[in-house]
Write an enzyme that holds these catalytic residues in place. Structure first.
Site, PDB file in Angstrom:
ATOM      1  N   GLY A  57      -4.978   2.432   5.122  1.00 62.73           N
ATOM      2  CA  GLY A  57      -4.221   3.191   4.328  1.00 62.73           C
ATOM      3  C   GLY A  57      -4.564   4.242   3.868  1.00 62.73           C
ATOM      4  CB  ALA A  58      -7.533   4.273   1.259  1.00 59.85           C
TER       5      ALA A  58
ATOM      6  CE  LYS B 117      -1.949   1.925  -1.226  1.00 62.61           C
ATOM      7  NZ  LYS B 117      -3.291   2.681  -1.439  1.00 62.61           N
TER       8      LYS B 117
ATOM      9  CE1 TYR C  41      -9.188   0.685  -9.177  1.00 63.93           C
ATOM     10  CE2 TYR C  41      -8.568   1.787  -7.244  1.00 63.93           C
ATOM     11  CZ  TYR C  41      -8.505   0.777  -7.955  1.00 63.93           C
ATOM     12  OH  TYR C  41      -7.203  -0.228  -7.533  1.00 63.93           O
TER      13      TYR C  41
ATOM     14  CB  VAL D  64     -14.243   3.181  17.623  1.00 65.92           C
ATOM     15  CG1 VAL D  64     -13.944   2.476  18.835  1.00 65.92           C
ATOM     16  CG2 VAL D  64     -14.234   4.680  17.853  1.00 65.92           C
TER      17      VAL D  64
ATOM     18  CG  ASP E 282      -3.396   6.662  -2.373  1.00 64.04           C
ATOM     19  OD1 ASP E 282      -3.274   6.719  -3.577  1.00 64.04           O
ATOM     20  OD2 ASP E 282      -3.244   5.776  -1.790  1.00 64.04           O
TER      21      ASP E 282
ATOM     22  NE  ARG F  52      -6.997  -0.568  10.649  1.00 65.61           N
ATOM     23  CZ  ARG F  52      -7.000  -1.228   9.684  1.00 65.61           C
ATOM     24  NH1 ARG F  52      -8.177  -1.741   9.523  1.00 65.61           N
ATOM     25  NH2 ARG F  52      -5.996  -0.851   8.631  1.00 65.61           N
TER      26      ARG F  52
ATOM     27  CG  ASN G 202       0.509   6.032  -3.199  1.00 69.25           C
ATOM     28  OD1 ASN G 202       1.494   6.912  -2.809  1.00 69.25           O
ATOM     29  ND2 ASN G 202      -0.300   6.342  -4.057  1.00 69.25           N
TER      30      ASN G 202
ATOM     31  N   GLY H 123     -14.130   6.664  -7.289  1.00 67.57           N
ATOM     32  CA  GLY H 123     -12.622   6.762  -7.328  1.00 67.57           C
ATOM     33  C   GLY H 123     -11.846   6.991  -8.488  1.00 67.57           C
TER      34      GLY H 123
ATOM     35  CG  ASN I 253     -12.674   2.084  10.960  1.00 63.45           C
ATOM     36  OD1 ASN I 253     -12.960   1.833   9.768  1.00 63.45           O
ATOM     37  ND2 ASN I 253     -11.728   1.344  11.479  1.00 63.45           N
TER      38      ASN I 253
HETATM   39  P1  NAP Z   1      -7.524  -1.302   4.518  1.00 62.33           P
HETATM   40  O1  NAP Z   1      -6.035  -0.675   4.797  1.00 62.33           O
HETATM   41  O2  NAP Z   1      -7.598  -2.780   4.276  1.00 62.33           O
HETATM   42  O3  NAP Z   1      -8.728  -0.473   5.130  1.00 62.33           O
HETATM   43  C1  NAP Z   1      -9.882  -1.073   5.002  1.00 62.33           C
HETATM   44  C2  NAP Z   1     -10.902  -0.200   5.641  1.00 62.33           C
HETATM   45  O4  NAP Z   1     -12.006  -0.439   5.552  1.00 62.33           O
HETATM   46  C3  NAP Z   1     -10.707  -0.519   7.423  1.00 62.33           C
HETATM   47  O5  NAP Z   1     -10.823   0.564   8.134  1.00 62.33           O
HETATM   48  C4  NAP Z   1     -12.129  -1.446   7.670  1.00 62.33           C
HETATM   49  O6  NAP Z   1     -12.407  -1.199   9.090  1.00 62.33           O
HETATM   50  C5  NAP Z   1     -12.995  -0.928   6.719  1.00 62.33           C
HETATM   51  N1  NAP Z   1     -13.721  -2.258   6.241  1.00 62.33           N
HETATM   52  C6  NAP Z   1     -13.558  -3.213   5.771  1.00 62.33           C
HETATM   53  N2  NAP Z   1     -14.714  -3.775   5.306  1.00 62.33           N
HETATM   54  C7  NAP Z   1     -15.716  -3.271   6.046  1.00 62.33           C
HETATM   55  C8  NAP Z   1     -17.004  -3.504   6.269  1.00 62.33           C
HETATM   56  N3  NAP Z   1     -17.572  -4.506   5.532  1.00 62.33           N
HETATM   57  N4  NAP Z   1     -17.785  -2.652   6.695  1.00 62.33           N
HETATM   58  C9  NAP Z   1     -17.431  -1.609   7.177  1.00 62.33           C
HETATM   59  N5  NAP Z   1     -15.824  -1.291   7.182  1.00 62.33           N
HETATM   60  C10 NAP Z   1     -15.140  -2.254   6.664  1.00 62.33           C
HETATM   61  O7  NAP Z   1      -7.834  -0.680   2.891  1.00 62.33           O
HETATM   62  P2  NAP Z   1      -7.095   0.419   2.000  1.00 62.33           P
HETATM   63  O8  NAP Z   1      -5.943   0.390   1.667  1.00 62.33           O
HETATM   64  O9  NAP Z   1      -7.366   1.755   3.226  1.00 62.33           O
HETATM   65  O10 NAP Z   1      -8.219   0.707   1.036  1.00 62.33           O
HETATM   66  C11 NAP Z   1      -9.513   0.964   1.169  1.00 62.33           C
HETATM   67  C12 NAP Z   1     -10.318   1.330  -0.088  1.00 62.33           C
HETATM   68  O11 NAP Z   1      -9.867   2.426  -0.762  1.00 62.33           O
HETATM   69  C13 NAP Z   1     -10.283   0.202  -1.104  1.00 62.33           C
HETATM   70  O12 NAP Z   1     -11.627  -0.228  -1.804  1.00 62.33           O
HETATM   71  C14 NAP Z   1      -9.277   0.649  -2.073  1.00 62.33           C
HETATM   72  O13 NAP Z   1      -9.287   0.126  -3.219  1.00 62.33           O
HETATM   73  C15 NAP Z   1      -9.637   2.040  -2.116  1.00 62.33           C
HETATM   74  N6  NAP Z   1      -8.457   2.860  -2.600  1.00 62.33           N
HETATM   75  C16 NAP Z   1      -8.807   3.768  -3.598  1.00 62.33           C
HETATM   76  C17 NAP Z   1      -7.810   4.576  -4.126  1.00 62.33           C
HETATM   77  C18 NAP Z   1      -7.944   5.521  -5.486  1.00 62.33           C
HETATM   78  O14 NAP Z   1      -6.934   5.962  -6.175  1.00 62.33           O
HETATM   79  N7  NAP Z   1      -9.234   5.381  -5.854  1.00 62.33           N
HETATM   80  C19 NAP Z   1      -6.543   4.509  -3.456  1.00 62.33           C
HETATM   81  C20 NAP Z   1      -6.363   3.834  -2.464  1.00 62.33           C
HETATM   82  C21 NAP Z   1      -7.393   2.974  -1.870  1.00 62.33           C
HETATM   83  P3  NAP Z   1     -11.801  -2.286  10.438  1.00 62.33           P
HETATM   84  O15 NAP Z   1     -10.610  -1.123  10.875  1.00 62.33           O
HETATM   85  O16 NAP Z   1     -12.894  -2.156  11.409  1.00 62.33           O
HETATM   86  O17 NAP Z   1     -11.370  -3.537   9.803  1.00 62.33           O
END
Ligand code: NAP
Length: 296
Positions: A136-137, A72, A230, A160, A108, A162, A93, A251, A157
């Site tokens: 990204g989300a 993304k 989701y 912090v 999104d 980030r 996206n 989701g 987060n």
């Molecule tokens: P990403 O860029 O990889 O970011 C993940 C975030 O989650 C980071 O801030 C990370 O923290 C945090 N994280 C990961 N593992 C963790 C843990 N065990 N404990 C606490 N924090 C944790 O992912 P993303 O693209 O933003 O997506 C995030 C979620 O949203 C995914 O599950 C995705 O499937 C979902 N999503 C859903 C939709 C929808 O349409 N429903 C759309 C987009 C995304 P750090 O910065 O500390 O690593």
């Protein structure tokens, strides 16, 4: 589904995408709308592959494509133009192919806000929001909430720094909204307890056995909780939120809304009445097939 010499292409690029719900959801909508389009998964693992995919797109009859993890952000540099909201989110996206030009969008954030309105009647205007995550989300959620005129947004987060970087990036666009970053620890209690809306934008809850990203005792009646995950009908956050009397939403509605917005972009904005109910049913059917396969 009709495939012939005039079929236009759309699809999803990302990795891993073997369990994506988007092809079922999009192709059902194209069928209902009578669009001669086909939506395919494009599993592409690394940035070299992404660049090759984009070159192929330029040579083929694509209307556009969606982008998911881990591309993304990398796709930003490969687009010819990037819409303002995608720049704010620092994530694309949805890409629209217009006469050989690739224009990047992010649907999104608006998808989240539209899903909240449709599913719960929640309007972020003047409300306090806490977004858990800083990827990204989460960035897209912050953009959606700013545009929907939320009064304050706290990014919570694990790292912090980030979250602080996201808040700094958003500063020029806040339009009077308050924004701060806090670490995901005991210090986040006040932000979560006083929030009208809590959004989980982390993958915590995706896997069976995952806990809630925040302690259940911080949640209460009157709050709206949206878990972006989701892949499961009910995450632990949704379960404990519901038990605390909060209104919860998963989701899937957001996934449908962001997909419907992509179809609107590819087909010329408001000229089509995208059948969100058809998309939702197709996504749910696809999800239960995946769940059945996992359990078999
Ligand atoms: P990403 O860029 O990889 O970011 C993940 C975030 O989650 C980071 O801030 C990370 O923290 C945090 N994280 C990961 N593992 C963790 C843990 N065990 N404990 C606490 N924090 C944790 O992912 P993303 O693209 O933003 O997506 C995030 C979620 O949203 C995914 O599950 C995705 O499937 C979902 N999503 C859903 C939709 C929808 O349409 N429903 C759309 C987009 C995304 P750090 O910065 O500390 O690593």
């Amino acid at each position: 589904m009709r495939i012939d010499g005039r079929t236009k292409l759309a699809g999803l690029v990302g990795w891993p995408i073997d369990r994506t719900l988007s092809p079922a959801m999009h192709n059902a909508a194209y069928e209902a709308l009578g669009l001669n389009w086909a939506y395919l998964p494009f599993p592409v693992q690394d940035q070299r592959g992404l660049a090759a995919f984009v070159e192929a797109v330029r040579a083929l009859p694509f209307v556009g494509f969606n982008v998911t993890m881990p591309h993304k952000q990398a796709i930003l540099a490969l687009c010819d133009e990037v819409a303002m909201f995608a720049q704010m989110a620092d994530a694309v996206n949805t890409v629209h192919c217009v006469d050989g030009t690739l224009v990047g969008y992010n649907t999104d954030g608006r998808g989240l806000v539209d899903a909240l309105r449709v599913e719960t009647g929640f309007d972020p205007a003047g409300k306090r929001a806490a977004v858990i995550g800083a990827g990204g989300a989460a960035g897209a959620a912050v953009v959606g909430l700013i545009l929907a005129k939320a009064a304050s947004i706290t990014l919570v987060n694990r790292s912090v720094e980030r979250a602080e970087a996201v808040v700094d990036r958003m500063r020029p666009y806040l339009r009077g909204a308050a924004a701060e970053a806090v670490p995901l620890d005991a210090g986040a209690r006040e932000a979560i307890e006083t929030a009208d809306l809590i959004v989980n934008a982390t993958p915590v809850g995706m896997v069976e056995g995952d806990g809630s990203p925040v302690p259940p005792e911080w949640l209460h009646e009157g709050q709206v909780i949206c878990d972006m995950i989701y892949q499961r009908p009910e995450t632990e956050l949704m379960r404990v939120g519901r038990a605390a009397g909060a209104t919860v939403v998963g989701g899937l509605p957001m996934l449908v809304e962001q997909g419907a917005l992509a179809i609107e972009i590819w087909s010329g904005a408001s000229q089509v009445n995208v059948p969100r109910d058809v998309m939702r049913r197709a996504a749910e059917d696809s999800l239960s097939r995946h769940t059945g396969e996992r359990e078999a």
